[in-house]
Design an enzyme around this catalytic site. Structure first.
Site, PDB file in Angstrom:
ATOM      1  N   CYS A  21      37.338  23.374  30.252  1.00 24.30           N
ATOM      2  CA  CYS A  21      38.390  22.573  30.889  1.00 24.30           C
ATOM      3  C   CYS A  21      39.745  23.254  30.717  1.00 24.30           C
ATOM      4  O   CYS A  21      39.859  24.319  30.113  1.00 24.30           O
ATOM      5  CB  CYS A  21      38.439  21.168  30.295  1.00 24.30           C
ATOM      6  SG  CYS A  21      38.931  21.139  28.562  1.00 24.30           S
ATOM      7  N   CYS A  24      40.819  24.222  27.230  1.00 26.43           N
ATOM      8  CA  CYS A  24      40.240  25.481  26.734  1.00 26.43           C
ATOM      9  C   CYS A  24      41.088  26.670  27.191  1.00 26.43           C
ATOM     10  O   CYS A  24      41.326  27.615  26.432  1.00 26.43           O
ATOM     11  CB  CYS A  24      38.816  25.657  27.251  1.00 26.43           C
ATOM     12  SG  CYS A  24      37.651  24.413  26.657  1.00 26.43           S
ATOM     13  N   ASP A 425      59.636  44.474  61.724  1.00 28.83           N
ATOM     14  CA  ASP A 425      60.074  45.812  62.089  1.00 28.83           C
ATOM     15  C   ASP A 425      59.510  46.107  63.475  1.00 28.83           C
ATOM     16  O   ASP A 425      58.395  45.691  63.791  1.00 28.83           O
ATOM     17  CB  ASP A 425      59.555  46.822  61.071  1.00 28.83           C
ATOM     18  CG  ASP A 425      59.895  48.248  61.464  1.00 28.83           C
ATOM     19  OD1 ASP A 425      61.077  48.528  61.702  1.00 28.83           O
ATOM     20  OD2 ASP A 425      58.961  49.068  61.546  1.00 28.83           O
TER      21      ASP A 425
END
Length: 746
Positions: A21, A24, A425
């Protein structure tokens, strides 16, 4: 994998097993950041991996980091072994413990289902004990082990909540059984503890299966690398491992085989399928001199290629590295989640304790109070919080890579959905980037086709871009070229030579003026083309005037050269405008030429959608002007070729490099478009928008489960089994929602 460079930090990546989870994740990161020399650590729960940045002068960090992970209660793993395990895993891999839990839990749950139909029967207490105990202490051993490590470190995680909750239910059942009066069958809670553990295991198995799908894009890219190459040696073709191929080697690629490494075709003609690299669905024609990219599929022709790049330097290797980095990175929104996760489990433990004490104070008895506290512990597991962001990022970057859109980092992915202005560009991005003969007008009375054939013949040996454009135009019209004679290039002026027995000059108008060539009736046309931004050249013929007079040059035709819009460029701008995005073209051309091209592309110069006469070094300044235009902060994306636009790409909020995956393109921009299709810009913004939407949806549901579930459990409306099902469902729903991104199409 360790990379070291002078005066730059080194990086380390390895797998971490045992995480369940978001808590952790926080714990592993905290442990790694305490290691001497570690500058930062980012853990990805979805890939079960960690990316560590550390001081390159500390060679012991690798071993120290892995030991820190192990001391924190988790298992450091080699990424290669972890990936091999994922590749070998079938659709039912890891289901055995779940199946065992279902078999043992089913007899415990069936009597409860019978109550719904008026069938009142219950297994004896000893039978419930025998069925529940293996689930609690054999199948549930992983929760005790990980929960114990968390408790020792004075932190909490999902395993600790499950271990505490189910142990409380199991222990309460033992106590009620032991204190029951003779002949009285007490109501036990063995089924609640067993079913919660089984449901959590089922949720984790479904979650792992979904994770394998989110990493499918990386595995598919790895699968593009062939194992063997056909090396051309002294004794003919020899099969060698691709790892032994070196730059400069000659390789044979047979029909239907994958290109082993990057190189250049030296012999043969073929069609190549590059769809897995660029997203381009149609095969690309290849002839001598053409670039070959490792991983593409050769068509019907046998070719010989010379190797240019191997190993980590190939385009495919860089693509894999780019996608892996993006999937391992943390999005900015995840940092907020991490802060919440750090205090989430301690807060849940406090709420469970208050629930127990509150119901005891209300007088409901220890049994009821404890069961309601257990329900709080079970439903509050923060699994979904840890998966919400990385699962969506992995799915989004994976599907984007499959369509030729390489997202360098999670921050670019998250920022792109806010873009309200896109600066393009001009050359090579919105236009083809190669001059073409856009107009050819002969003097009245002259044969236009014959003159075009003549000028193409004179210029057929030149490598000048304008000369190649003339030759290409002649070939497109099917004109036959004569062998030129006496061809001579005049630097800065043009070319002179003979073709078909006639002597010609082709070059700039300034050269014609120096030679006294009268443009006559085409003078106005030349001026008009120049106002439109075209490059104008003239074709003159040397006309003998007699032995005493000499020669003069007579105008025969005018040639106009210009860049052409890229196929799909106008459509791409329309797509962006439909999304409410403002489009601006940035060009170094004079204003007349830039505005003429802009109008062909559907842009409106009068609305400020053209920035002309911008030098390459000033493009970054132009981007900053767009960011602050109108006194407001705009989110600007810059689209360029990634080479001369690098400063502008870096200055933009999001840089998108159009190219074929060159180093400069990949490093200067947050997003690289593997094929030069301007429509991919809108696609990149769209996948960003959809991915961020999935992240927000996932976080909403992850929080909603807990925000709604914890009060309901604390108030007694949810029993532990329903709470366990809801907790498992939250993780599975988050993963499933993220996987919906895999259905995205251009």
């Amino acid at each position: 994998m360790t990379t070291t460079a002078e005066n730059t930090p080194a990086t380390l990546d390895f797998g971490v097993g045992g995480m369940t989870c978001a808590s952790c994740v926080a714990r592993v990161e905290r442990a790694l950041r305490k290691v001497p020399g570690v500058q930062d650590a980012a853990v990805n729960l979805a890939t079960e991996s960690v990316h560590v940045t550390y001081d390159a002068t500390r060679p012991d960090v690798d071993a120290l980091a892995r030991r820190a992970v192990r001391n924190a209660g988790y298992e450091p793993r080699a990424l290669a072994a972890q990936e091999a395990e994922a590749d070998a895993a079938g659709p039912w891999a890891g289901f055995a413990p779940v199946a065992m839990g279902l078999l043992l839990s089913a007899p415990l749950v069936l009597p409860m289902l019978g109550d719904l139909f008026g069938l009142h029967w219950m297994l004896p207490a000893w039978a419930q004990f025998l069925l529940a105990t293996p689930v609690q202490f054999i199948l549930g051993a992983r929760f005790y082990k990980a929960g114990w490590h968390a408790a020792k470190a004075l932190t909490g995680n999902m395993d600790l909540l499950v271990a505490l909750g189910t142990s409380a239910g199991y222990g309460l059942s033992l106590w009620l059984w032991a204190t029951a009066h003779a002949g009285h069958a007490p109501h036990l809670y063995f089924e609640a503890s067993a079913v919660v553990i089984t449901l959590v295991l089922l949720g984790k198995w479904l979650e792992a299966r979904a994770k394998r799908q989110t990493t499918a894009a990386i595995r598919a890219l790895h699968a593009l690398r062939p194992d063997v190459a056909h090396l051309v040696g002294r004794d003919g073709e020899v099969d060698v491992p691709v790892s032994e191929v070196m730059a400069g080697d000659s390789l044979v690629v047979r029909p239907g085989e994958r290109i082993p490494v990057d190189g250049v075709v030296t012999q043969g003609h073929t069609q190549v399928d590059e769809s897995m690299l660029t997203g381009e669905p149609l095969p690309v024609a290849k002839e001598p001199g053409a670039q070959m990219t490792g991983g593409a599929i050769n068509g019907e022709g046998r070719i010989v290629m010379q190797v240019r790049a191997v190993g980590a330097e190939t385009v495919l290797a860089r693509i894999i590295r780019l996608v892996e980095d993006a999937q391992a990175a943390k999005a900015p929104i995840q940092r907020m989640v991490d802060k919440v996760a750090a205090v989430f489990v301690p807060a849940v433990l406090a709420i469970a304790l208050l629930t127990l004490l509150g119901w005891l104070w209300a007088g409901v008895g220890l049994e009821t109070a404890l069961i309601r506290a257990v329900a709080v512990l079970v439903i509050a597991c923060p699994c979904a919080l840890g998966l919400a962001t990385p699962a969506a990022i992995m799915a989004g970057t994976g599907v984007a890579a499959r369509h030729g859109i390489l997202i360098k980092d999670a921050q670019a992915l998250e920022t792109a959905h806010r873009v309200d202005t896109v600066a393009f560009d001009k050359t090579g991005t919105l236009t083809v980037g190669q001059p073409r003969l856009t107009a050819f007008q002969a003097v009245p009375g002259q044969d236009e086709a014959a003159l075009l054939a003549a000028v193409a013949s004179v210029q057929s040996g030149s490598e000048h871009p304008l000369a190649r454009a003339v030759v290409a135009a002649a070939h497109e019209r099917g004109l036959a070229l004569a062998a030129p004679e006496g061809v001579r290039a005049v630097p800065g002026r043009g070319t002179e030579g003979e073709a078909g027995g006639r002597s010609f000059l082709v070059g700039s108008l300034r050269w014609m003026e120096e030679l006294g060539v009268d443009l006559g009736p085409l003078q106005a046309q030349a001026a008009q083309w120049q106002r439109e931004g075209a490059t104008v050249s003239a074709l003159a013929e040397c006309v003998p005037e007699g032995p005493d007079v000499g020669t003069r040059y007579a105008l025969r035709a005018l040639l106009a050269f210009g860049d052409e819009p890229k196929p799909g460029a106008r459509e791409a701008l329309a797509l962006l405008r439909a999304r409410g995005v403002r489009c601006v073209m940035v060009s170094g051309d004079n204003r007349g030429a830039a505005e003429a091209m802009a109008r062909r592309l559907g842009l409106q110069p009068e609305a400020g959608e053209v920035m002309a006469e911008v030098l390459p070094g000033d493009k970054a300044v132009a981007v900053r002007q767009l960011q602050q235009q109108g006194g407001g902060a705009h989110t600007v994306a810059m689209v360029g070729d990634g080479v001369n636009d690098a400063p502008a790409l870096a200055a933009a909020d999001v840089g998108l490099a159009m190219g074929n995956g060159t180093d400069v393109a990949m490093h200067a921009a947050g997003i690289t478009l593997m094929r030069g299709d301007p429509r991919l810009v809108a696609a990149a913004l769209d996948i960003s928008h959809r991915t961020v939407a999935k992240i927000r949806q996932n976080l909403f549901w992850a929080f909603a489960y807990n925000v709604a579930g914890i009060p309901l459990a604390a108030l007694g409306y949810l029993n532990p089994m329903v709470a366990g099902a809801a907790m498992a469902l939250s993780s599975v729903s988050v993963m499933t929602n993220a996987l919906l991104l895999k259905r995205w199409r251009l």
